[in-house]
Design a protein around this motif. Sequence first.
Motif, PDB file in Angstrom:
ATOM      1  N   VAL A 157      61.883  44.180  15.413  1.00  0.00           N
ATOM      2  CA  VAL A 157      62.908  45.035  16.028  1.00  0.00           C
ATOM      3  C   VAL A 157      64.124  44.205  16.411  1.00  0.00           C
ATOM      4  N   ARG A 158      63.895  43.036  17.030  1.00  0.00           N
ATOM      5  CA  ARG A 158      65.031  42.198  17.415  1.00  0.00           C
ATOM      6  C   ARG A 158      65.855  41.782  16.204  1.00  0.00           C
ATOM      7  N   GLN A 159      65.201  41.500  15.092  1.00  0.00           N
ATOM      8  CA  GLN A 159      65.922  41.090  13.892  1.00  0.00           C
ATOM      9  C   GLN A 159      66.712  42.239  13.276  1.00  0.00           C
ATOM     10  N   VAL A 160      66.244  43.478  13.433  1.00  0.00           N
ATOM     11  CA  VAL A 160      67.045  44.617  12.983  1.00  0.00           C
ATOM     12  C   VAL A 160      68.354  44.665  13.761  1.00  0.00           C
ATOM     13  N   TYR A 161      68.273  44.454  15.066  1.00  0.00           N
ATOM     14  CA  TYR A 161      69.497  44.397  15.865  1.00  0.00           C
ATOM     15  C   TYR A 161      70.393  43.245  15.393  1.00  0.00           C
TER      16      TYR A 161
ATOM     17  N   GLU B 290      57.302  42.195  23.742  1.00  0.00           N
ATOM     18  CA  GLU B 290      56.350  42.631  22.721  1.00  0.00           C
ATOM     19  C   GLU B 290      56.974  43.666  21.806  1.00  0.00           C
ATOM     20  N   GLN B 291      57.697  44.605  22.372  1.00  0.00           N
ATOM     21  CA  GLN B 291      58.349  45.632  21.548  1.00  0.00           C
ATOM     22  C   GLN B 291      59.413  45.024  20.649  1.00  0.00           C
ATOM     23  N   LEU B 292      60.183  44.066  21.170  1.00  0.00           N
ATOM     24  CA  LEU B 292      61.214  43.415  20.357  1.00  0.00           C
ATOM     25  C   LEU B 292      60.595  42.622  19.207  1.00  0.00           C
TER      26      LEU B 292
END
Length: 223
Positions: A38-42, A24-26
């Motif tokens: 968030v995952r796409q920022v990484y 959920e956080q990702l």
Amino acid sequence: MDSARIYETCQNRLIVLAAGLDGEQLGTVVPACPDWTVRQVYAHLAGLCADVVHGDVTPPAGDEVTARQVADREGHGLEAVLAEWTRTTPALLELLTARRRRRHSLPALDVWHHENDVRGALGLPAQTGDADQLADFPLGGLAGGWSAQLPPVRVVATDTGQEWALGEGAALTLRGTAFELARAVTGRRSLAQILAMDWSGGDPASAAPFLPTLPAPAADLAV
């Protein structure tokens, strides 16, 4: 700017942070990057590192390039994204150490701001380390290229004592912490937020829109 050290420090913190994130956080949308989770920022951070190392991109990278970096890693698990980022970073650090043009420091600027973008999206407090250098980089550039057609502005970092003269003979003064100044002039504060900062000596309305070196967000950001 101590680009290599700043980059490595931010990366290390982001990798530690990633280890504790759930699905959920990702999947949380990052307000500073409204099309990214968030995952796409990484994914972007891994992609920019790889592109610079392979000579495919010389910063700054435009929206089309950053979108491709994210799209190329769509469907990759976070573990694979972090492994790629970690694998290519030593070569990037060598480039950041060896090259001296201002644009060669941009990956460090990028990762520092994205670390705070992610922290803000997750409701975490700001990471303010090295804010003095992250404020000086864009404000030094603004000081060197401020148009004579704009009102001159004296900018003061209240916590570090740094000052920048945007134009000559400024009556208009902007004060803020180095962190707030760094965020404001790098597209992380809305125009309304910039206008609400600590201004004195006149009306900032004609100068404030020209402070962000990246487009200011439409909505206010908390971090």
